[in-house]
Scaffold this motif. Sequence first.
Motif, short mmCIF file in Angstrom:
data_model
loop_
_atom_site.label_atom_id
_atom_site.label_comp_id
_atom_site.label_asym_id
_atom_site.label_seq_id
_atom_site.Cartn_x
_atom_site.Cartn_y
_atom_site.Cartn_z
N ARG A 71 7.14 28.16 52.01
CA ARG A 71 7.55 27.58 50.74
C ARG A 71 6.74 28.08 49.56
O ARG A 71 6.91 27.59 48.44
CB ARG A 71 7.48 26.06 50.84
N ASP A 72 5.84 29.02 49.82
CA ASP A 72 5.15 29.69 48.73
C ASP A 72 5.91 30.97 48.41
O ASP A 72 5.97 31.89 49.24
CB ASP A 72 3.70 30.01 49.11
N ARG A 73 6.49 31.04 47.22
CA ARG A 73 7.40 32.13 46.90
C ARG A 73 7.08 32.70 45.51
O ARG A 73 6.71 31.96 44.60
CB ARG A 73 8.85 31.66 46.89
N VAL A 74 7.30 34.00 45.36
CA VAL A 74 7.32 34.66 44.06
C VAL A 74 8.56 35.54 44.03
O VAL A 74 9.16 35.83 45.06
CB VAL A 74 6.04 35.50 43.81
N VAL A 75 8.95 35.97 42.80
CA VAL A 75 10.20 36.71 42.67
C VAL A 75 10.03 37.82 41.66
O VAL A 75 9.32 37.67 40.65
CB VAL A 75 11.35 35.75 42.26
N ALA A 76 10.67 38.96 41.92
CA ALA A 76 10.64 40.10 41.01
C ALA A 76 11.97 40.82 41.12
O ALA A 76 12.66 40.74 42.14
CB ALA A 76 9.49 41.04 41.36
N GLY A 77 12.32 41.55 40.05
CA GLY A 77 13.58 42.30 40.08
C GLY A 77 13.67 43.27 38.94
O GLY A 77 12.90 43.21 37.97
N LEU A 78 14.62 44.19 39.05
CA LEU A 78 14.83 45.22 38.03
C LEU A 78 16.18 45.02 37.36
O LEU A 78 17.15 44.61 38.00
CB LEU A 78 14.77 46.61 38.66
N SER A 79 16.23 45.28 36.06
CA SER A 79 17.48 45.27 35.30
C SER A 79 18.22 43.94 35.49
O SER A 79 17.68 42.89 35.15
CB SER A 79 18.32 46.48 35.70
N MET A 80 19.42 43.96 36.04
CA MET A 80 20.12 42.73 36.35
C MET A 80 19.26 41.81 37.21
O MET A 80 19.25 40.59 37.04
CB MET A 80 21.44 43.05 37.05
N GLY A 81 18.53 42.39 38.16
CA GLY A 81 17.66 41.60 39.02
C GLY A 81 16.44 41.06 38.29
O GLY A 81 15.88 40.04 38.69
N GLY A 82 16.01 41.75 37.21
CA GLY A 82 14.95 41.21 36.40
C GLY A 82 15.40 39.93 35.71
O GLY A 82 14.66 38.95 35.62
N GLN A 83 16.63 39.96 35.20
CA GLN A 83 17.18 38.73 34.63
C GLN A 83 17.28 37.67 35.71
O GLN A 83 16.95 36.50 35.48
CB GLN A 83 18.55 39.00 34.02
N GLY A 84 17.73 38.07 36.91
CA GLY A 84 17.83 37.10 38.00
C GLY A 84 16.50 36.47 38.34
O GLY A 84 16.43 35.26 38.59
N ALA A 85 15.43 37.26 38.35
CA ALA A 85 14.11 36.72 38.67
C ALA A 85 13.70 35.67 37.64
O ALA A 85 13.19 34.58 37.99
CB ALA A 85 13.09 37.85 38.72
N LEU A 86 13.91 35.96 36.37
CA LEU A 86 13.56 35.02 35.32
C LEU A 86 14.45 33.78 35.38
O LEU A 86 13.97 32.65 35.20
CB LEU A 86 13.67 35.70 33.96
N LEU A 87 15.73 33.99 35.63
CA LEU A 87 16.65 32.85 35.70
C LEU A 87 16.30 31.92 36.84
O LEU A 87 16.24 30.69 36.67
CB LEU A 87 18.09 33.34 35.87
N TYR A 88 16.07 32.47 38.01
CA TYR A 88 15.79 31.62 39.16
C TYR A 88 14.49 30.85 38.97
O TYR A 88 14.39 29.66 39.32
CB TYR A 88 15.73 32.46 40.43
N ALA A 89 13.47 31.51 38.43
CA ALA A 89 12.20 30.82 38.20
C ALA A 89 12.37 29.71 37.18
O ALA A 89 11.75 28.63 37.30
CB ALA A 89 11.14 31.82 37.75
N ALA A 90 13.19 29.94 36.15
CA ALA A 90 13.37 28.94 35.10
C ALA A 90 14.33 27.83 35.52
O ALA A 90 14.09 26.65 35.23
CB ALA A 90 13.90 29.61 33.84
N ARG A 91 15.39 28.17 36.17
CA ARG A 91 16.44 27.20 36.50
C ARG A 91 16.11 26.36 37.73
O ARG A 91 16.75 25.33 37.97
CB ARG A 91 17.78 27.91 36.68
N HIS A 92 15.11 26.78 38.50
CA HIS A 92 14.72 26.06 39.71
C HIS A 92 13.21 25.83 39.68
O HIS A 92 12.46 26.48 40.42
CB HIS A 92 15.16 26.83 40.95
N PRO A 93 12.76 24.94 38.82
CA PRO A 93 11.32 24.73 38.65
C PRO A 93 10.64 24.41 39.98
O PRO A 93 11.13 23.60 40.78
CB PRO A 93 11.25 23.53 37.70
N GLY A 94 9.52 25.09 40.23
CA GLY A 94 8.77 24.88 41.45
C GLY A 94 9.17 25.78 42.60
O GLY A 94 8.44 25.89 43.59
N MET A 95 10.31 26.44 42.49
CA MET A 95 10.75 27.29 43.59
C MET A 95 9.90 28.55 43.69
O MET A 95 9.56 29.00 44.79
CB MET A 95 12.23 27.66 43.45
N PHE A 96 9.55 29.14 42.53
CA PHE A 96 8.77 30.37 42.51
C PHE A 96 7.48 30.15 41.73
O PHE A 96 7.50 29.57 40.64
CB PHE A 96 9.58 31.51 41.90
N LYS A 97 6.39 30.66 42.27
CA LYS A 97 5.09 30.50 41.63
C LYS A 97 4.80 31.56 40.59
O LYS A 97 3.84 31.41 39.81
CB LYS A 97 3.99 30.52 42.70
#
Length: 343
Positions: free
Chosen positions: A176-202
Amino acid sequence: MSATTTAVPTLRSRALLVLATVLLTLAPTAPARAVTGQGAEAPPRSPHARGAEVVAVTRVADRQVDLSVRSAALGGRTVGVRLLTPDGWDPGDRRRHWPTLWLLHGCCGDYTSWTAMTDVAETDSLRDVLVVMPEAGWNGWYSDWWNHGEGGDPAWETFHTAELRHLLERDWGAGRDRVVAGLSMGGQGALLYAARHPGMFKAAAAYSGSAHPLLGDESVDRVMGFFAGQGGDPLRVWGDPVAQRRIWQAHDPFHLARRLKSIPVYLSCGDGTTGPLDPPGGTSALEADFNRQNHALAAELERVGAKYLTTHFYGPGTHAWAYWERELHASLPMLLGALDLRG
């Protein structure tokens, strides 16, 4: 136009031209790595997969395992998820759970892109991490599509943040310890998931990400051009940028900056001119646009009091894999540090 100016865009013909010009840039140009011959294995059966189940498992290389996952959120379709597994990984050992790095691909790529185009599989600092590289559609935008108010397939966000997450944590050794990264469309996805799901990604890192698609007419037209590549109907994804503006804002990292201010965030981008890792004369209008978007997001994060923002706006450089590989390595100390691991 300032970063906060409201744009009232129209669908211009250049949007489709933008889409056509970037497809060749973003699509992998190297083949996926060869299957080693171990073949498919029988997946464990789980009655608690929450709408998704693994229907096949294939070991494709040392420490690389592909899961074929059938998803209710994707209308019952089966898609691939590549795992880069840590040393000592044994999904049958329910006592051991590994910290995870979710690594998201960009437009026109797929779940094999990161291993095909970078040295991620040979990166020693990732030998204690389970790296999750999920399919997100060649142009899915890490979103549950609006589909003219009907929702339904595809629901990429639900697939990743609910179905796949639960599946991996129950049956495949993900912790349950997670981080997220991505490029281009996936960069937006990384930011969206971290913002829209608080606590999911550190922590979250975005390399040449679409960080503020509502920045202005050019940015809106560009993303609508991408959306038009999905069956010719650009309104299916987030709807009309005026009539469904709330949906657009809910998928624009700039408008979610307050939700990102408490976690480490890494933003990097070139300015679209020829850089040290480009062939002579190479330029990218897409990268130039994303550069402006990332500067706007960085300024907004600072305005709302972001505590752990790192930016690397490196000037000359286009929308290309050589930069994204470099930026992955540059951001790993931050990402792994958030997992209490050394990068």
